[in-house]
Design a protein around this motif. Sequence first.
Motif, short mmCIF file in Angstrom:
data_model
loop_
_atom_site.label_atom_id
_atom_site.label_comp_id
_atom_site.label_asym_id
_atom_site.label_seq_id
_atom_site.Cartn_x
_atom_site.Cartn_y
_atom_site.Cartn_z
N GLU A 152 37.55 24.49 -24.97
CA GLU A 152 36.62 24.16 -23.91
C GLU A 152 36.65 22.65 -23.65
O GLU A 152 36.94 21.86 -24.54
CB GLU A 152 35.21 24.65 -24.24
CG GLU A 152 35.14 26.17 -24.18
CD GLU A 152 33.75 26.73 -24.26
OE1 GLU A 152 32.77 25.98 -23.99
OE2 GLU A 152 33.62 27.92 -24.57
N ALA A 153 36.36 22.26 -22.43
CA ALA A 153 36.47 20.85 -22.01
C ALA A 153 35.20 20.08 -22.38
O ALA A 153 34.33 19.85 -21.55
CB ALA A 153 36.72 20.77 -20.51
N PHE A 154 35.13 19.67 -23.63
CA PHE A 154 33.96 18.92 -24.09
C PHE A 154 34.14 17.43 -23.83
O PHE A 154 35.23 16.89 -23.92
CB PHE A 154 33.74 19.14 -25.59
CG PHE A 154 33.29 20.53 -25.94
CD1 PHE A 154 32.03 20.96 -25.60
CD2 PHE A 154 34.13 21.39 -26.60
CE1 PHE A 154 31.60 22.24 -25.91
CE2 PHE A 154 33.72 22.67 -26.92
CZ PHE A 154 32.46 23.10 -26.58
N GLU A 155 33.03 16.79 -23.51
CA GLU A 155 32.97 15.34 -23.36
C GLU A 155 31.96 14.84 -24.38
O GLU A 155 30.92 15.48 -24.59
CB GLU A 155 32.52 14.96 -21.94
CG GLU A 155 33.49 15.44 -20.87
CD GLU A 155 32.94 15.26 -19.46
OE1 GLU A 155 31.73 14.95 -19.29
OE2 GLU A 155 33.72 15.46 -18.52
N LYS A 175 29.56 26.02 -31.38
CA LYS A 175 30.83 25.43 -30.93
C LYS A 175 30.71 23.92 -30.74
O LYS A 175 31.69 23.20 -30.91
CB LYS A 175 31.29 26.09 -29.63
CG LYS A 175 30.35 25.88 -28.45
CD LYS A 175 30.78 26.67 -27.24
CE LYS A 175 29.82 26.48 -26.09
NZ LYS A 175 30.18 27.30 -24.94
N HIS A 176 29.52 23.41 -30.44
CA HIS A 176 29.33 21.97 -30.24
C HIS A 176 29.50 21.22 -31.56
O HIS A 176 30.16 20.18 -31.62
CB HIS A 176 27.95 21.68 -29.62
CG HIS A 176 27.67 22.50 -28.41
ND1 HIS A 176 26.86 23.60 -28.45
CD2 HIS A 176 28.13 22.40 -27.14
CE1 HIS A 176 26.82 24.14 -27.24
NE2 HIS A 176 27.58 23.44 -26.43
N ARG A 177 28.90 21.76 -32.63
CA ARG A 177 29.05 21.14 -33.95
C ARG A 177 30.50 21.19 -34.41
O ARG A 177 31.02 20.21 -34.96
CB ARG A 177 28.16 21.86 -34.97
CG ARG A 177 26.68 21.57 -34.77
CD ARG A 177 25.80 22.40 -35.66
NE ARG A 177 26.14 22.31 -37.06
CZ ARG A 177 25.76 23.21 -37.96
NH1 ARG A 177 25.04 24.26 -37.61
NH2 ARG A 177 26.12 23.07 -39.22
N PRO A 213 27.88 21.09 -15.63
CA PRO A 213 27.92 20.55 -17.00
C PRO A 213 26.66 19.79 -17.41
O PRO A 213 26.33 19.75 -18.59
CB PRO A 213 29.14 19.65 -17.01
CG PRO A 213 29.55 19.46 -15.62
CD PRO A 213 28.95 20.56 -14.81
N GLU A 214 25.95 19.21 -16.45
CA GLU A 214 24.73 18.47 -16.82
C GLU A 214 23.67 19.38 -17.43
O GLU A 214 22.78 18.90 -18.13
CB GLU A 214 24.16 17.71 -15.61
CG GLU A 214 23.71 18.59 -14.46
CD GLU A 214 24.83 19.03 -13.54
OE1 GLU A 214 24.57 19.90 -12.68
OE2 GLU A 214 25.96 18.54 -13.66
#
Length: 142
Positions: free
Chosen positions: A22-25, A73-75, A43-44
Amino acid sequence: MSESLLARLDPTKRVLKRAQYEAFEFSLFGGDVLVRNASHADPENHEYNVRIVDGVPEACECPADEKYNGPCKHRVAVAIRRPILDAVEQMQMVADGGVVSNEQPEAEAEDDSKSEDCDCEMLDDDFPCWACVDSGRREFSN
């Protein structure tokens, strides 16, 4: 800690795959990491603060981290990106009054011991993990 960070978090295969593709920033945010999922149309509305404690993504504000067992998934996305964890560690050290030097330490005698985030045992003998390459303990073979 002798096990790798990923082994310690023990994500499901589904979570690990999503954390990779996934396209994480990522943004440093008060000693933690703000993770935005740019894969979404809005995304916001998909950004969450991941709390980092002693170099480990310990918690996330997302609903999945609270609802399910195991890391979200963020961690995991933060955990698999060592440069982000390194930047957070530096930021936390400076915030705690530590001093960060841009000078490189003098080369020490080669140490064959594995670092805590070494994954070489999971890889082919001729292919070192990134932690060992980045630290200079091993090199890519030609």
